[in-house]
Design a protein around this motif. Structure first.
Motif, PDB file in Angstrom:
ATOM      1  N   ASN A  14      -8.856  15.064  -8.159  1.00  0.00           N
ATOM      2  CA  ASN A  14      -8.293  13.718  -8.306  1.00  0.00           C
ATOM      3  C   ASN A  14      -6.866  13.658  -7.788  1.00  0.00           C
ATOM      4  O   ASN A  14      -6.466  12.655  -7.189  1.00  0.00           O
ATOM      5  CB  ASN A  14      -8.344  13.259  -9.773  1.00  0.00           C
ATOM      6  CG  ASN A  14      -9.730  12.810 -10.177  1.00  0.00           C
ATOM      7  OD1 ASN A  14     -10.559  12.465  -9.347  1.00  0.00           O
ATOM      8  ND2 ASN A  14      -9.996  12.818 -11.477  1.00  0.00           N
ATOM      9  N   ILE A  15      -6.089  14.716  -8.015  1.00  0.00           N
ATOM     10  CA  ILE A  15      -4.722  14.752  -7.482  1.00  0.00           C
ATOM     11  C   ILE A  15      -4.768  14.695  -5.959  1.00  0.00           C
ATOM     12  O   ILE A  15      -4.020  13.946  -5.325  1.00  0.00           O
ATOM     13  CB  ILE A  15      -3.964  16.012  -7.947  1.00  0.00           C
ATOM     14  CG1 ILE A  15      -3.695  15.952  -9.444  1.00  0.00           C
ATOM     15  CG2 ILE A  15      -2.639  16.142  -7.199  1.00  0.00           C
ATOM     16  CD1 ILE A  15      -3.083  17.231  -9.999  1.00  0.00           C
ATOM     17  N   LEU A  16      -5.673  15.473  -5.361  1.00  0.00           N
ATOM     18  CA  LEU A  16      -5.806  15.447  -3.893  1.00  0.00           C
ATOM     19  C   LEU A  16      -6.181  14.048  -3.414  1.00  0.00           C
ATOM     20  O   LEU A  16      -5.601  13.538  -2.455  1.00  0.00           O
ATOM     21  CB  LEU A  16      -6.868  16.447  -3.441  1.00  0.00           C
ATOM     22  CG  LEU A  16      -6.424  17.886  -3.252  1.00  0.00           C
ATOM     23  CD1 LEU A  16      -7.633  18.809  -3.159  1.00  0.00           C
ATOM     24  CD2 LEU A  16      -5.554  18.031  -2.035  1.00  0.00           C
ATOM     25  N   ASP A  17      -7.139  13.427  -4.087  1.00  0.00           N
ATOM     26  CA  ASP A  17      -7.593  12.093  -3.683  1.00  0.00           C
ATOM     27  C   ASP A  17      -6.522  11.030  -3.919  1.00  0.00           C
ATOM     28  O   ASP A  17      -6.290  10.167  -3.068  1.00  0.00           O
ATOM     29  CB  ASP A  17      -8.864  11.709  -4.436  1.00  0.00           C
ATOM     30  CG  ASP A  17     -10.062  12.560  -4.042  1.00  0.00           C
ATOM     31  OD1 ASP A  17     -10.026  13.176  -2.959  1.00  0.00           O
ATOM     32  OD2 ASP A  17     -11.031  12.609  -4.822  1.00  0.00           O
ATOM     33  N   ARG A  18      -5.897  11.076  -5.075  1.00  0.00           N
ATOM     34  CA  ARG A  18      -4.920  10.062  -5.466  1.00  0.00           C
ATOM     35  C   ARG A  18      -3.702  10.075  -4.550  1.00  0.00           C
ATOM     36  O   ARG A  18      -3.188   9.035  -4.166  1.00  0.00           O
ATOM     37  CB  ARG A  18      -4.510  10.285  -6.917  1.00  0.00           C
ATOM     38  CG  ARG A  18      -3.704   9.166  -7.518  1.00  0.00           C
ATOM     39  CD  ARG A  18      -3.442   9.326  -9.000  1.00  0.00           C
ATOM     40  NE  ARG A  18      -3.018  10.662  -9.361  1.00  0.00           N
ATOM     41  CZ  ARG A  18      -3.671  11.440 -10.229  1.00  0.00           C
ATOM     42  NH1 ARG A  18      -4.758  11.020 -10.821  1.00  0.00           N
ATOM     43  NH2 ARG A  18      -3.220  12.655 -10.516  1.00  0.00           N
ATOM     44  N   ASN A  19      -3.243  11.246  -4.210  1.00  0.00           N
ATOM     45  CA  ASN A  19      -2.065  11.361  -3.353  1.00  0.00           C
ATOM     46  C   ASN A  19      -2.398  11.164  -1.880  1.00  0.00           C
ATOM     47  O   ASN A  19      -1.500  11.128  -1.047  1.00  0.00           O
ATOM     48  CB  ASN A  19      -1.387  12.718  -3.546  1.00  0.00           C
ATOM     49  CG  ASN A  19      -0.805  12.865  -4.928  1.00  0.00           C
ATOM     50  OD1 ASN A  19      -0.528  11.884  -5.594  1.00  0.00           O
ATOM     51  ND2 ASN A  19      -0.622  14.095  -5.366  1.00  0.00           N
ATOM     52  N   GLN A  20      -3.679  11.069  -1.584  1.00  0.00           N
ATOM     53  CA  GLN A  20      -4.159  10.932  -0.206  1.00  0.00           C
ATOM     54  C   GLN A  20      -3.504  11.961   0.710  1.00  0.00           C
ATOM     55  O   GLN A  20      -3.125  11.670   1.840  1.00  0.00           O
ATOM     56  CB  GLN A  20      -3.937   9.517   0.311  1.00  0.00           C
ATOM     57  CG  GLN A  20      -4.730   8.485  -0.459  1.00  0.00           C
ATOM     58  CD  GLN A  20      -4.555   7.098   0.081  1.00  0.00           C
ATOM     59  OE1 GLN A  20      -3.581   6.783   0.758  1.00  0.00           O
ATOM     60  NE2 GLN A  20      -5.524   6.256  -0.202  1.00  0.00           N
ATOM     61  N   THR A  21      -3.356  13.154   0.164  1.00  0.00           N
ATOM     62  CA  THR A  21      -2.817  14.254   0.954  1.00  0.00           C
ATOM     63  C   THR A  21      -3.922  15.267   1.165  1.00  0.00           C
ATOM     64  O   THR A  21      -4.948  15.239   0.491  1.00  0.00           O
ATOM     65  CB  THR A  21      -1.647  14.943   0.231  1.00  0.00           C
ATOM     66  OG1 THR A  21      -2.118  15.448  -1.020  1.00  0.00           O
ATOM     67  CG2 THR A  21      -0.493  13.989   0.009  1.00  0.00           C
ATOM     68  N   GLU A  22      -3.692  16.124   2.087  1.00  0.00           N
ATOM     69  CA  GLU A  22      -4.691  17.145   2.372  1.00  0.00           C
ATOM     70  C   GLU A  22      -4.361  18.456   1.682  1.00  0.00           C
ATOM     71  O   GLU A  22      -5.097  19.415   1.802  1.00  0.00           O
ATOM     72  CB  GLU A  22      -4.839  17.327   3.883  1.00  0.00           C
ATOM     73  CG  GLU A  22      -5.308  16.072   4.594  1.00  0.00           C
ATOM     74  CD  GLU A  22      -6.538  15.426   3.968  1.00  0.00           C
ATOM     75  OE1 GLU A  22      -7.444  16.140   3.507  1.00  0.00           O
ATOM     76  OE2 GLU A  22      -6.580  14.182   3.924  1.00  0.00           O
ATOM     77  N   ILE A  24      -2.139  20.134  -2.035  1.00  0.00           N
ATOM     78  CA  ILE A  24      -1.305  19.961  -3.222  1.00  0.00           C
ATOM     79  C   ILE A  24      -0.732  21.322  -3.583  1.00  0.00           C
ATOM     80  O   ILE A  24      -1.311  22.353  -3.251  1.00  0.00           O
ATOM     81  CB  ILE A  24      -2.092  19.388  -4.423  1.00  0.00           C
ATOM     82  CG1 ILE A  24      -3.283  20.287  -4.799  1.00  0.00           C
ATOM     83  CG2 ILE A  24      -2.520  17.965  -4.156  1.00  0.00           C
ATOM     84  CD1 ILE A  24      -3.987  19.900  -6.084  1.00  0.00           C
ATOM     85  N   ARG A  69      -1.092  26.588  -3.497  1.00  0.00           N
ATOM     86  CA  ARG A  69      -1.326  25.451  -2.604  1.00  0.00           C
ATOM     87  C   ARG A  69      -2.821  25.382  -2.309  1.00  0.00           C
ATOM     88  O   ARG A  69      -3.414  26.349  -1.837  1.00  0.00           O
ATOM     89  CB  ARG A  69      -0.550  25.601  -1.303  1.00  0.00           C
ATOM     90  CG  ARG A  69      -0.789  24.422  -0.345  1.00  0.00           C
ATOM     91  CD  ARG A  69      -0.041  24.567   0.969  1.00  0.00           C
ATOM     92  NE  ARG A  69       1.390  24.552   0.716  1.00  0.00           N
ATOM     93  CZ  ARG A  69       2.249  25.417   1.255  1.00  0.00           C
ATOM     94  NH1 ARG A  69       1.827  26.367   2.045  1.00  0.00           N
ATOM     95  NH2 ARG A  69       3.540  25.326   0.981  1.00  0.00           N
ATOM     96  N   SER A  71      -5.484  23.315  -0.052  1.00  0.00           N
ATOM     97  CA  SER A  71      -5.556  22.421   1.109  1.00  0.00           C
ATOM     98  C   SER A  71      -7.009  22.164   1.484  1.00  0.00           C
ATOM     99  O   SER A  71      -7.826  23.086   1.455  1.00  0.00           O
ATOM    100  CB  SER A  71      -4.855  23.050   2.318  1.00  0.00           C
ATOM    101  OG  SER A  71      -3.527  23.368   2.015  1.00  0.00           O
TER     102      SER A  71
END
Length: 154
Positions: A14-22, A24, A69, A71
């Motif tokens: 969810n953190i990956l999806d919410r931040n729309q980053t590839e 964390i 990290r 990714s």
């Protein structure tokens, strides 16, 4: 009822999806404190749920300012992803890793959940009742044939 590993995995995804980053960066001890578990539980989740077969790369830096990290593996095309997965499954693949690959294919909408379940039923150790390492080699050939079909057949 879901277990703590499922909850932690969902939280990290969810953190990956919410931040729309590839990717964390997390501190293992902070996540462990949040879920009131031991840090080794976080290690277990990351080691088993964020694998290359599932489409992730994990890096860690130890020490006081250390982090983990996570990714997502990025591909320019579905063809590139299939090529990478083909390399993973050859020359042999365990049942667990093959199921992880199927999950990745579902997540990337290359196969449906139903198709993945059908494939999973065919590649299980109960069906491929051969001794190791032959069983893993046969499973690899089956997965490779499926990936070839996904890449080149319409």
């Amino acid at each position: 009822m879901r277990n703590i590993s499922d909850v932690i995995e969902e939280y990290l995804k969810n953190i990956l999806d919410r931040n729309q980053t590839e990717s964390i960066e997390i501190k293992r001890s902070e996540v462990a404190d949040q879920f009131q578990c031991v840090p080794s539980q976080i290690n277990y989740v990351i080691k088993t749920r964020f694998t290359v077969e599932k489409g992730y790369i994990v890096e860690s830096k130890r020490g006081g300012g250390g982090y983990i990290r996570i990714s997502r593996i990025q591909h320019l095309s579905q063809s590139d992803m299939i090529d990478e997965i083909t390399d993973i499954v050859q020359p042999r693949i365990s049942q667990t890793a093959a199921v992880d690959v199927l999950e990745r294919l579902v997540d990337n909408e290359l196969v449906t959940m139903r198709e993945a379940k059908l494939i999973e039923s065919m590649i299980g150790r109960e069906v491929l009742a051969f001794p190791l390492p032959l069983r893993d080699e046969v499973r690899s050939r089956m997965m490779t044939a499926m990936l070839f079909t996904l890449k080149y057949k319409t």
